[in-house]
Design an enzyme around this catalytic site. Sequence first.
Site, PDB file in Angstrom:
ATOM      1  N   LYS A 181     -33.170 -37.203  -0.772  1.00 22.12           N
ATOM      2  CA  LYS A 181     -33.272 -37.768  -0.217  1.00 22.12           C
ATOM      3  C   LYS A 181     -34.295 -37.865   1.230  1.00 22.12           C
ATOM      4  O   LYS A 181     -34.309 -37.665   1.977  1.00 22.12           O
ATOM      5  CB  LYS A 181     -32.630 -39.025   0.799  1.00 22.12           C
ATOM      6  N   GLU A 256     -29.469 -29.983  11.209  1.00 21.13           N
ATOM      7  CA  GLU A 256     -30.806 -29.716  11.345  1.00 21.13           C
ATOM      8  C   GLU A 256     -31.137 -30.524  11.918  1.00 21.13           C
ATOM      9  O   GLU A 256     -31.702 -31.235  11.761  1.00 21.13           O
ATOM     10  CB  GLU A 256     -31.653 -28.911  10.732  1.00 21.13           C
ATOM     11  N   CYS A 290     -39.559 -30.116  14.888  1.00 18.42           N
ATOM     12  CA  CYS A 290     -38.318 -29.833  16.181  1.00 18.42           C
ATOM     13  C   CYS A 290     -38.730 -28.713  17.348  1.00 18.42           C
ATOM     14  O   CYS A 290     -37.763 -28.391  17.661  1.00 18.42           O
ATOM     15  CB  CYS A 290     -37.198 -29.225  14.611  1.00 18.42           C
ATOM     16  N   GLU A 392     -36.900 -35.478  23.430  1.00 15.86           N
ATOM     17  CA  GLU A 392     -37.211 -34.216  22.307  1.00 15.86           C
ATOM     18  C   GLU A 392     -38.636 -35.728  22.822  1.00 15.86           C
ATOM     19  O   GLU A 392     -38.092 -37.014  21.253  1.00 15.86           O
ATOM     20  CB  GLU A 392     -36.923 -34.411  21.543  1.00 15.86           C
TER      21      GLU A 392
END
Length: 489
Positions: A181, A256, A290, A392
């Site tokens: 997905k 992750e 990331c 972040e």
Amino acid sequence: MSTTTDILPAAHFIGGEWSPASSGKTSGSIDPATEEIHAELAAGDASDVDRAVLAARESFDTGIWRNMPPAKRSRILWKMADLIDQNRAAIAHAETMDTGKTAFDSGKIEIPLVAEIFRYYAGWVTKLEGSVLPLPGDSLGLSLREPVGVCGMITPWNFPMLLAAWKVAPALACGNSIVLKPSEQTSFSSLWMAKLAAEAGVPAGVFNVVTGGGRAVGTPLVQHPGVDKISFTGSTEVGRMVQREASNTLKRVTLELGGKSPNIVFDDADLKAAVRGAATGIFYNKGEVCAAGSRVLVQRGVYEEFLAGIEKMAGKTTVGHPLAEGTRMGPVCNADQYKSVLEFIEKGKAEGARLLAGGQSLQDEVGNGKGYYIAATVFADVDPKATIAQEEIFGPVLAVTPFDTEEDALRIAHDTRYGLAAGVWSQDLKRAIGFAKALRAGTVWVNTYNLYDPGMAFGGFKESGFGRDLGRQALDAYTESKSVWINLS
Ligand code: NAD
């Protein structure tokens, strides 16, 4: 060149065929450069997930893929890599239209790397060995490695095909069946991957793609009893939910997740290289990485010189249309991200950091009032506890903080909930290696930043997740160990 919609229908890929959403619904994928829909995709739901899991389960249970002679499976993965290379231009175009990343980054860096990842794992297929153990008495022990089964994979929007390849290639190499997905904002390159897998000879049902939203498709996939493992890349918040949901059926889970990675510049660094590394660390892919080096910690002796260098680099980071030649940064990927990054910038200003470069939207200048364009932004003198040093941002916003001693640097580096990556810049290798060892991060780059190789494992410490993609470590994530005792007496 043909556009995405000329080549890919608005459909899932299930059981080796294009298959519209059971509901008949589609949703538009938005071009972040124009804010207009550039193609339609199937808006999936739980019933589409059911169909895909069933197809994957059947293909796994028949053994059509996992029992195929390894050399043949290896050739198919290698052929997939060749087909990806042959279709690079069209895939890269779709990737840029979905994400806003530059044509150069899609076409020259990322899609070629996807092909290399398939080649790397094609090489492993014939080398997945178990072992024989001495056992007490007249017994022999076999330690076998077997595929996990049906793997559900959920991926984010920043590197859609690359991050799908990190999962799909090792999973296929190990003989698993897959339901992927992709992010609902960037699904087309994953559909490309499924189409090319089928053309290369991956049997029907082994690799399925269901497109649609996180709650509509992601949640039912995580909850599905027919799925043995979930491999998720995305935000720490959603990762937490995924782990909770997966616990009901005790699925294997690898996560992750996010990061707030420090790039640490010592006063004995090659400063020119460190400035360049810090700039690519935060401005590559508009900071939507990331492992972005979103915090730079600079030793006091070279602090002002570093600031002068990074200010200049930010000024040279041309923001423009992602398909235009010379563009270094396209628009950020979507409207939510655009709003969120600009809010973080305002917070940085309000919390007292010194704005050194950028700090504003470039929508009017670059896109005539449309498109999610943001200037390459640098804040100096950032308090390590400030919001822009802790959260972040996932955009082109750098927070620079000075430090005095190695102890200070380590303390500040560790002072977030994340532990995905870090960079160390020093010409004293003893110092650099010692510091790399001390850092709690899944990847540490020394005198470089943001490099990836299919053979180097990648993943996080702390709230950046667990499990590893890439390298031989990913093979562990997609195999179960089975012990067989054989009585020879
Ligand atoms: P996200 O967590 O919002 O979404 C990731 C995926 O999860 C998407 O496919 C989304 O549809 C799906 N999803 C959303 N809600 C879900 C739910 N309730 N159940 C199941 N699936 C759900 O992340 P994003 O905004 O797409 O990507 C950005 C994030 O990804 C950043 O935090 C970034 O650091 C992280 N990321 C991590 C890595 C890594 O390797 N560690 C790599 C790239 C991106």
